[in-house]
Design a protein around this motif. Sequence first.
Motif, PDB file in Angstrom:
ATOM      1  N   ALA A 234       0.599  -1.191   0.074  1.00 17.16           N
ATOM      2  CA  ALA A 234       0.034  -0.047  -0.115  1.00 17.16           C
ATOM      3  C   ALA A 234       0.897   1.304   0.018  1.00 17.16           C
ATOM      4  N   CYS A 235       1.817   1.436   0.943  1.00 15.11           N
ATOM      5  CA  CYS A 235       2.931   2.428   0.846  1.00 15.11           C
ATOM      6  C   CYS A 235       3.734   2.680  -0.490  1.00 15.11           C
ATOM      7  N   GLU A 236       4.087   1.445  -1.235  1.00 17.70           N
ATOM      8  CA  GLU A 236       4.791   1.584  -2.406  1.00 17.70           C
ATOM      9  C   GLU A 236       3.661   1.984  -3.442  1.00 17.70           C
ATOM     10  N   ALA A 237       2.489   1.754  -3.545  1.00 15.75           N
ATOM     11  CA  ALA A 237       1.504   2.197  -4.359  1.00 15.75           C
ATOM     12  C   ALA A 237       1.582   3.715  -4.367  1.00 15.75           C
ATOM     13  N   VAL A 238       1.533   4.282  -3.448  1.00 21.32           N
ATOM     14  CA  VAL A 238       1.525   5.855  -3.214  1.00 21.32           C
ATOM     15  C   VAL A 238       2.387   6.479  -4.103  1.00 21.32           C
ATOM     16  N   SER A 239       3.660   6.252  -4.029  1.00 17.58           N
ATOM     17  CA  SER A 239       4.544   6.927  -5.152  1.00 17.58           C
ATOM     18  C   SER A 239       4.428   6.370  -6.477  1.00 17.58           C
ATOM     19  N   TYR A 351       8.309   8.380  -1.456  1.00 21.85           N
ATOM     20  CA  TYR A 351       8.867   7.041  -1.986  1.00 21.85           C
ATOM     21  C   TYR A 351       9.560   6.287  -0.678  1.00 21.85           C
ATOM     22  N   GLU A 352      10.026   6.876   0.280  1.00 19.61           N
ATOM     23  CA  GLU A 352      10.448   6.111   1.362  1.00 19.61           C
ATOM     24  C   GLU A 352       9.567   5.587   2.326  1.00 19.61           C
ATOM     25  N   LEU A 353       8.364   5.675   2.326  1.00 19.97           N
ATOM     26  CA  LEU A 353       7.089   5.140   3.087  1.00 19.97           C
ATOM     27  C   LEU A 353       7.388   3.818   3.317  1.00 19.97           C
ATOM     28  N   PRO A 354       7.523   3.070   2.392  1.00 21.13           N
ATOM     29  CA  PRO A 354       7.693   1.664   2.684  1.00 21.13           C
ATOM     30  C   PRO A 354       8.577   1.190   3.535  1.00 21.13           C
ATOM     31  N   LYS A 355       9.950   1.885   3.471  1.00 21.28           N
ATOM     32  CA  LYS A 355      10.866   1.699   4.424  1.00 21.28           C
ATOM     33  C   LYS A 355      10.680   2.145   5.968  1.00 21.28           C
ATOM     34  N   ASN A 381       3.478  11.640   5.124  1.00 27.10           N
ATOM     35  CA  ASN A 381       3.286  11.829   6.532  1.00 27.10           C
ATOM     36  C   ASN A 381       2.491  10.816   7.293  1.00 27.10           C
ATOM     37  N   LEU A 382       3.289  10.206   8.061  1.00 30.48           N
ATOM     38  CA  LEU A 382       2.723   8.847   8.801  1.00 30.48           C
ATOM     39  C   LEU A 382       2.578   9.166  10.122  1.00 30.48           C
ATOM     40  N   GLY A 416      13.758  12.489   5.970  1.00 31.38           N
ATOM     41  CA  GLY A 416      12.359  13.172   6.579  1.00 31.38           C
ATOM     42  C   GLY A 416      12.999  13.705   7.854  1.00 31.38           C
ATOM     43  N   THR A 417      11.617  14.292   8.519  1.00 31.86           N
ATOM     44  CA  THR A 417      11.927  15.094   9.697  1.00 31.86           C
ATOM     45  C   THR A 417      11.027  14.723  10.985  1.00 31.86           C
TER      46      THR A 417
END
Length: 467
Positions: A234-239, A351-355, A381-382, A416-417
């Motif tokens: 699901a996170c990969e699909a975002v990018s 793009y870094e959300l899955p990690k 933003n997670l 990120g931050t």
Amino acid sequence: MELNPEIINKLNAIVGTEFVFTDIETRTLYGHDETEDFVFPPHAIVKPANANQISAILKVANEYKIPVTPLGARTGLSGGALCVQQGIGLSMERFNKIIDIDENNLQVIVEPAVITQVLREAVAEKGLFYPVDPSSMGSCWIGGNVAENAGGARAVKYGVTKDYVLNLEVVLPNGEIIWTGANTLKNATGYNLTQLMVGSEGTLGIITKIVLKLIPQNKHNLLLLIPFYEAGQACEAVSAIFRAGIMPSALEFMERDAIDWTLKYVPGINVSIKPEHQAHLLIELDGNYPEILMIEAEKITEVVAHFKIDEILFADSDEQKKALWKMRRSVAEAVKSNSVYKEEDTVVPRYELPKLLKGIKEIGAKYGFQSVCYGHAGDGNLHVNIIKGTMTDDHWQFEVPKGIREIFELTVALKGTLSGEHGIGFVQKNYMDVAFSKTHLELMERIKSVFDPNIILNPGKIFPDEL
């Protein structure tokens, strides 16, 4: 210091005795926000009605070196409105008017205690749109949104609060009243004090009037709920959706626990979730031409077809759209109804959300805590809710912060931050060294001291206890 009768008499003279409160019930009520279970009652609650009264209060506070904490709707999640050094809790609740909606220039002048949703509905009646929509928009105030630079679901397309603030009336800590900028769309005149105030969390001045930019309102929208068998996908699909040239007006991520808890907590939401669904993306498209929205929706279905998904739900009525948005916006309340929790507001390039998600789960396993993740995936933003549950107080107090530090270290390593929209406030301040060098933090402290040399305004926030 305690507020002696002389100080109380001066406050009474400024705002009237009916707007100064020293009883423990009122002080306790105003001594908390939505951050964990913290309560810090101030010595007194004062409710001014105008900028001149605030100016007089701050002059008294400077004379006696009394801490002053601006209080909004107290819906914050970082402890920004906690009176951690007691003193005066300055409630802004009487600043509750929409002063002017300028339809010719697409602007609105508003006081800080106007509820965000009330503002959005008022301008919508005139065919205008204020896009910033935090999950708490039905209760949070526009002044708090400015103080925290709030975002929300539609930030991915429309931006955050700072992108709409043109000018501010501010009472400085010494009592002087200034306008920070101009009511113009462009302004290259000196330092940008307006944007310095936005996101300063009530540490540099007290905002009393806000000039916001508005935009025309789109007439149509589509809403899709896409179930994924793997949360990482699901996170990969975002990018992938953005790389395909689609710009949703909202793109939200909810993992399984977030939806399960919400469905238990919020009645009347009829959404079928299969046991094997591990995450969902809630995607909104908006515009003025339905045929274009349908083309974009079809493109999204083509993109997500490359992942392990189940049948996509297209919301086919306003009632169903409201139910899906209610489900998403109720997650934080649902989590809080189940347990005390810490909410970390991480943000990374999308793009870094899955990690990030994978790392959060690994860190949770290492330090023995459960996390419930959801958020504005479209802008990376997670929100990470760390659940106390049956955890011992010692583990909660001493071990969990080690895990939080590792989450922030991972976030920064992924470019990120620490916070995307909730601010640093009280609970995140001792992690600021993860994102900033000593030089950065000393620069910020020097800016604070220029505005507030006696350090009376919202002390104990943003800056680490030790530099």
